[in-house]
Design a protein around this motif. Structure first.
Motif, PDB file in Angstrom:
ATOM      1  N   LEU A 111      -4.723   3.205  -3.597  1.00 24.25           N
ATOM      2  CA  LEU A 111      -5.348   3.869  -2.461  1.00 24.25           C
ATOM      3  C   LEU A 111      -4.272   3.939  -1.390  1.00 24.25           C
ATOM      4  O   LEU A 111      -3.840   2.919  -0.858  1.00 24.25           O
ATOM      5  CB  LEU A 111      -6.565   3.104  -1.946  1.00 24.25           C
ATOM      6  N   VAL A 112      -3.807   5.161  -1.112  1.00 18.23           N
ATOM      7  CA  VAL A 112      -2.721   5.374  -0.161  1.00 18.23           C
ATOM      8  C   VAL A 112      -3.309   5.862   1.152  1.00 18.23           C
ATOM      9  O   VAL A 112      -4.057   6.844   1.178  1.00 18.23           O
ATOM     10  CB  VAL A 112      -1.709   6.407  -0.704  1.00 18.23           C
ATOM     11  N   ILE A 113      -2.990   5.168   2.230  1.00 21.09           N
ATOM     12  CA  ILE A 113      -3.471   5.551   3.554  1.00 21.09           C
ATOM     13  C   ILE A 113      -2.299   6.161   4.310  1.00 21.09           C
ATOM     14  O   ILE A 113      -1.265   5.515   4.493  1.00 21.09           O
ATOM     15  CB  ILE A 113      -4.037   4.337   4.308  1.00 21.09           C
ATOM     16  N   VAL A 114      -2.448   7.422   4.699  1.00 22.53           N
ATOM     17  CA  VAL A 114      -1.347   8.140   5.336  1.00 22.53           C
ATOM     18  C   VAL A 114      -1.795   8.753   6.654  1.00 22.53           C
ATOM     19  O   VAL A 114      -2.980   8.985   6.892  1.00 22.53           O
ATOM     20  CB  VAL A 114      -0.800   9.257   4.417  1.00 22.53           C
ATOM     21  N   THR A 115      -0.817   8.998   7.514  1.00 21.32           N
ATOM     22  CA  THR A 115      -1.056   9.786   8.717  1.00 21.32           C
ATOM     23  C   THR A 115      -0.148  11.001   8.653  1.00 21.32           C
ATOM     24  O   THR A 115       0.958  10.938   8.117  1.00 21.32           O
ATOM     25  CB  THR A 115      -0.749   8.996  10.003  1.00 21.32           C
ATOM     26  N   SER A 116      -0.623  12.108   9.172  1.00 15.72           N
ATOM     27  CA  SER A 116       0.163  13.332   9.196  1.00 15.72           C
ATOM     28  C   SER A 116      -0.207  14.112  10.446  1.00 15.72           C
ATOM     29  O   SER A 116      -0.974  13.640  11.287  1.00 15.72           O
ATOM     30  CB  SER A 116      -0.100  14.163   7.932  1.00 15.72           C
ATOM     31  N   ALA A 117       0.327  15.311  10.566  1.00 12.71           N
ATOM     32  CA  ALA A 117       0.104  16.109  11.769  1.00 12.71           C
ATOM     33  C   ALA A 117      -1.377  16.396  12.002  1.00 12.71           C
ATOM     34  O   ALA A 117      -1.821  16.543  13.143  1.00 12.71           O
ATOM     35  CB  ALA A 117       0.882  17.421  11.666  1.00 12.71           C
ATOM     36  N   ASP A 118      -2.157  16.467  10.916  1.00  9.98           N
ATOM     37  CA  ASP A 118      -3.581  16.774  11.060  1.00  9.98           C
ATOM     38  C   ASP A 118      -4.452  15.521  11.061  1.00  9.98           C
ATOM     39  O   ASP A 118      -5.657  15.591  10.862  1.00  9.98           O
ATOM     40  CB  ASP A 118      -4.037  17.736   9.955  1.00  9.98           C
ATOM     41  N   GLY A 119      -3.851  14.354  11.280  1.00  6.15           N
ATOM     42  CA  GLY A 119      -4.615  13.110  11.367  1.00  6.15           C
ATOM     43  C   GLY A 119      -4.417  12.217  10.160  1.00  6.15           C
ATOM     44  O   GLY A 119      -3.541  12.446   9.330  1.00  6.15           O
ATOM     45  N   GLY A 120      -5.228  11.163  10.062  1.00  8.90           N
ATOM     46  CA  GLY A 120      -5.099  10.213   8.968  1.00  8.90           C
ATOM     47  C   GLY A 120      -6.064  10.524   7.838  1.00  8.90           C
ATOM     48  O   GLY A 120      -7.106  11.138   8.034  1.00  8.90           O
ATOM     49  N   ARG A 121      -5.702  10.107   6.635  1.00  5.52           N
ATOM     50  CA  ARG A 121      -6.595  10.280   5.493  1.00  5.52           C
ATOM     51  C   ARG A 121      -6.228   9.305   4.391  1.00  5.52           C
ATOM     52  O   ARG A 121      -5.173   8.665   4.424  1.00  5.52           O
ATOM     53  CB  ARG A 121      -6.551  11.709   4.960  1.00  5.52           C
ATOM     54  N   ARG A 122      -7.127   9.205   3.411  1.00 10.22           N
ATOM     55  CA  ARG A 122      -6.921   8.325   2.270  1.00 10.22           C
ATOM     56  C   ARG A 122      -6.754   9.160   1.005  1.00 10.22           C
ATOM     57  O   ARG A 122      -7.426  10.176   0.830  1.00 10.22           O
ATOM     58  CB  ARG A 122      -8.106   7.370   2.112  1.00 10.22           C
TER      59      ARG A 122
END
Length: 214
Positions: A54-65
């Motif tokens: 389960l990878v938790i990432v943040t990007s320009a459009d917000g965070g997601r799993r």
């Protein structure tokens, strides 16, 4: 898709063998699909299913799993494997989480090794006792030292510790933090070897922030 997400995002956490709980949810899904739920071979009792990553990432459009299951491509022809995948897929669909299967065809072992070695490195709580301004000083010193391509990463880090008065290992930990948070963008398909120079492709992509509470 997983590799594209890694390149485009800042990884905040990677959790391995993530449990699909509560078990009642996967039991209900299996019942709905009329397929057997995984059981303990000794007791015959239902067991908690897991997803490999389960990878938790943040990007320009917000965070997601991102939920990803690793499987050898040769196993994809097994009807039982496909049944368990379907339980897993529906579980994550109900959670609103992007789920997918990754085989050795999509993810090189060098990348897997790098991600494992960087696990937890994006969290400042796992760094030695250094404040954000000190991280910035270390980053500048390391980047300057590594511009000399004859200097390996471990030597640059030791020299940096000595010059700035930090305990040995501090600058190397910060280097891994900079890679994990994408302050330093490198080719993750190439094994990270501390006995070799580190080729920093892009500098300053991410940000030096305290990790969110979990």
């Amino acid at each position: 898709l997983l590799l594209d997400d890694i390149r485009a995002s800042c990884i905040m956490d990677i959790r391995e063998q993530f449990p699909l709980t509560p078990i009642e949810t996967t039991l209900e899904i299996a019942d709905m699909l009329s397929i057997p739920h995984p059981k303990d071979p000794k007791t015959g009792e239902p067991i908690v299913m897991t997803t490999d990553f389960l990878v938790i990432v943040t990007s320009a459009d917000g965070g997601r799993r991102l939920a990803r299951t690793l499987k050898p491509s040769a196993d994809l022809g097994s009807p039982r494997v496909i049944e368990k995948f379907e339980i897993e897929r529906i579980y994550w669909e109900t959670q609103g989480v992007d789920w997918g299967i990754v085989t050795e065809r999509e993810i090189p072992q060098s990348l897997v090794g790098n991600l494992r070695s960087l696990q937890g490195c994006w969290d400042t709580d796992n760094l030695p006792a250094v404040a954000v301004p000190q991280i910035e000083r270390i980053e500048a010193e390391l980047h300057r030292a590594l511009s000399d391509k004859s200097i390996p990463l471990f030597q640059a880090a030791l020299d940096c510790d000595g010059r700035l008065g930090f305990e040995n290992g501090t600058s190397l930990a910060v280097a891994k933090y900079l890679i994990a948070t994408r302050r330093w963008d490198i080719d993750l398909h190439q094994p990270i070897k501390t006995e070799e120079n580190l080729d920093i492709l892009v500098r300053g992509h991410g940000s030096t922030e305290m990790a969110p509470e979990r």
